[in-house]
Scaffold this motif. Structure first.
Motif, PDB file in Angstrom:
ATOM      1  N   ALA A   5       0.770  -1.245  -0.094  1.00 19.77           N
ATOM      2  CA  ALA A   5      -0.087  -0.038  -0.070  1.00 19.77           C
ATOM      3  C   ALA A   5       0.880   1.278   0.003  1.00 19.77           C
ATOM      4  O   ALA A   5       0.441   2.396  -0.780  1.00 19.77           O
ATOM      5  CB  ALA A   5      -1.028   0.045   1.167  1.00 19.77           C
ATOM      6  N   GLY A   6       2.128   1.149   0.966  1.00 21.66           N
ATOM      7  CA  GLY A   6       3.099   2.297   0.740  1.00 21.66           C
ATOM      8  C   GLY A   6       3.496   2.813  -0.541  1.00 21.66           C
ATOM      9  O   GLY A   6       3.438   3.845  -0.768  1.00 21.66           O
ATOM     10  N   MET A   7       3.795   1.787  -1.380  1.00 21.48           N
ATOM     11  CA  MET A   7       4.487   1.875  -2.515  1.00 21.48           C
ATOM     12  C   MET A   7       3.480   2.427  -3.632  1.00 21.48           C
ATOM     13  O   MET A   7       3.601   3.484  -4.352  1.00 21.48           O
ATOM     14  CB  MET A   7       4.865   0.556  -3.110  1.00 21.48           C
ATOM     15  CG  MET A   7       6.295   0.090  -2.418  1.00 21.48           C
ATOM     16  SD  MET A   7       7.739   1.224  -2.430  1.00 21.48           S
ATOM     17  CE  MET A   7       7.743   1.524  -4.012  1.00 21.48           C
ATOM     18  N   LEU A   8       2.195   1.967  -3.639  1.00 25.64           N
ATOM     19  CA  LEU A   8       1.129   2.410  -4.460  1.00 25.64           C
ATOM     20  C   LEU A   8       0.852   4.062  -4.046  1.00 25.64           C
ATOM     21  O   LEU A   8       0.575   4.813  -4.963  1.00 25.64           O
ATOM     22  CB  LEU A   8      -0.305   1.780  -4.330  1.00 25.64           C
ATOM     23  CG  LEU A   8      -0.066   0.184  -4.659  1.00 25.64           C
ATOM     24  CD1 LEU A   8      -1.453  -0.635  -4.500  1.00 25.64           C
ATOM     25  CD2 LEU A   8       0.488  -0.021  -6.131  1.00 25.64           C
ATOM     26  N   LEU A   9       0.818   4.248  -2.800  1.00 26.17           N
ATOM     27  CA  LEU A   9       0.171   5.734  -2.702  1.00 26.17           C
ATOM     28  C   LEU A   9       1.355   6.754  -2.805  1.00 26.17           C
ATOM     29  O   LEU A   9       1.135   7.834  -3.301  1.00 26.17           O
ATOM     30  CB  LEU A   9      -0.023   5.833  -1.034  1.00 26.17           C
ATOM     31  CG  LEU A   9      -1.312   5.134  -0.573  1.00 26.17           C
ATOM     32  CD1 LEU A   9      -1.471   4.847   0.985  1.00 26.17           C
ATOM     33  CD2 LEU A   9      -2.404   5.587  -1.310  1.00 26.17           C
TER      34      LEU A   9
END
Length: 320
Positions: free
Chosen positions: A257-261
Motif C-alpha cells: 500500500a505504501g508503494m502505491l500511494l
C-alpha cells in the motif's frame, strides 16, 4: 544516469520479487517525470517488466508459489486487452493528450488500490469484507469452472473478463498489471498472498513479452535504459522472492500500500508542476519515488532478516 538506473533497478527488483509486480508502476511514472515521451515511457516500462518477471517467476516456481491454471486463463484475457490498450495510447499520442491522460489514470488507480490495501493491512485482514467479495465472484457459476489454490472455484469467463480489463490498463499504462493482479487474486479470488504474487509474476512474464513486442515495432522502447534497470533488478528480484516466505502477510500488504500511494502522489505532483510551472514539485516527485523505493526495500530486507534470525532461534521455519 546509467548508474542511477542500475541502482533503481536493484530496489525495484526487491519490490518486484516481494510483491509480484514488475515494478513498471514505478518505472513508467519515473520516466515520465524525467521527461521521456509517454509512448517511450510505457514501452520501456513493459520491456522492464518482461525482463524482471522471468527472473522472479523462476524463483517463485522453486517455492511452489505459482498457479499455472489461473495464469494461463488470465494470460488469454490480458493479451487481448494489451493490444486494445496499446492502440488507445498511440491514438492519444496523436491527439496530444497521452501524457496527461496516462498520468491522471495512474494517480487514480494507484491511490484507490493503495487506500484499499492499506485499510486491509491496518485491520489485519478484514476477513469479512474480503470474504464477501470472493463469495460474490465465486457465486457466478458459469461453466467451465476452475479450482484455484485456497479452495476457491471461479468461472473461466469471469477470469477472462477480469484479465481483458486489466490488459487494457496494462497496454495504456505500460505496466505488467501486478499492482492490480495482486489485489484481484487475493480479494476477488481468495488466493493466499504469496501464491498470488508468484502467479502474478509468471503471467506478467508472458504478457510483458507481448506488450514489449508491440511497442518495439513502433520504436517506443529505450534499450539502454531498460538494460541498466535489468542489471540491477536481476539480484533484487531473487532477494524479494525469498523474502515472501519470511514476512508476515499483513506486513506485505502494508508495504504494498505504501508503494502505491507514493507512486500516486509523485505522479500527481509531476502533473501539477507541469500545469503551473512549479519546479519544486517536479523535483519532489522524483525524490519521492526514489526515497520510497529505498525505504520500502530496506524495510523488506530488514524484516526478512529479523524473521530469519527469530526462526533460527526458535528452531522451526516459518511458512506463509
Amino acid at each position: 544516469m546509467i548508474g542511477l538506473f542500475v541502482g533503481f533497478g536493484l530496489l525495484i527488483g526487491i519490490l518486484f520479487g516481494f510483491f509480484g509486480m514488475g515494478g513498471s508502476f514505478l518505472v513508467t511514472p519515473m520516466l515520465l517525470v524525467i521527461g521521456y515521451p509517454a509512448p517511450v515511457a510505457v514501452g520501456s516500462g513493459l520491456a522492464f517488466v518482461f525482463g524482471t518477471s522471468v527472473i522472479g517467476a523462476l524463483r517463485h516456481r522453486d517455492h511452489g508459489q505459482v498457479s499455472y491454471t489461473l495464469a494461463a486463463v488470465m494470460i488469454l484475457g490480458m493479451t487481448f486487452g494489451i493490444e486494445v490498450g496499446t492502440r488507445i495510447v498511440f491514438l492519444l499520442a496523436d491527439l496530444g493528450g497521452a501524457d496527461f491522460v496516462i498520468s491522471a489514470v495512474y494517480v487514480g488507480l494507484l491511490g484507490v488500490v493503495g487506500l484499499v490495501v492499506f485499510r486491509d493491512a491496518r485491520t489485519d485482514g478484514t476477513e469479512v469484507g474480503t470474504g464477501r467479495v470472493a463469495t460474490e465472484v465465486q457465486s457466478i457459476a458459469l461453466p467451465p469452472l476452475v479450482s484455484l489454490p485456497g479452495g476457491a472455484t471461479v468461472s473461466v469467463w469471469v477470469i477472462l473478463v477480469v484479465g481483458s480489463s486489466i490488459g487494457i490498463l496494462c497496454g495504456c499504462l505500460g505496466v505488467g498489471g501486478g499492482f492490480l493482479l495482486l489485489p484481484v487474486m487475493v480479494y476477488g479470488f481468495g488466493i493466499p498472498t504469496a501464491i498470488a504474487a508468484g502467479t502474478s509474476i509468471f503471467q506478467i512474464s508472458i504478457t510483458g513479452a507481448f506488450g514489449t513486442f508491440v511497442y518495439a515495432q513502433s520504436n517506443a522502447v529505450n534499450i539502454p535504459v531498460v538494460a541498466a534497470l535489468l542489471v540491477g533488478s536481476a539480484l533484487g528480484a531473487r532477494i524479494g522472492a525469498s523474502a515472501t516466505r519470511l514476512v508476515n502477510e499483513s506486513d506485505i500488504k502494508g508495504y504494498f500500500a505504501g508503494m502505491l500511494l507514493a507512486g500516486s502522489v509523485a505522479t500527481a505532483s509531476k502533473q501539477v508542476s507541469a500545469v503551473y510551472g512549479i519546479e519544486t514539485l517536479e523535483t519532489a516527485s522524483v525524490v519521492l519515488i526514489f526515497v520510497t523505493a529505498v525505504l520500502v526495500s530496506a524495510a523488506v530486507v530488514h524484516t526478512s532478516v529479523n524473521s530469519f534470525r527469530k526462526d533460527r532461534e526458535d528452531g522451526s521455519p516459518r511458512t506463509h
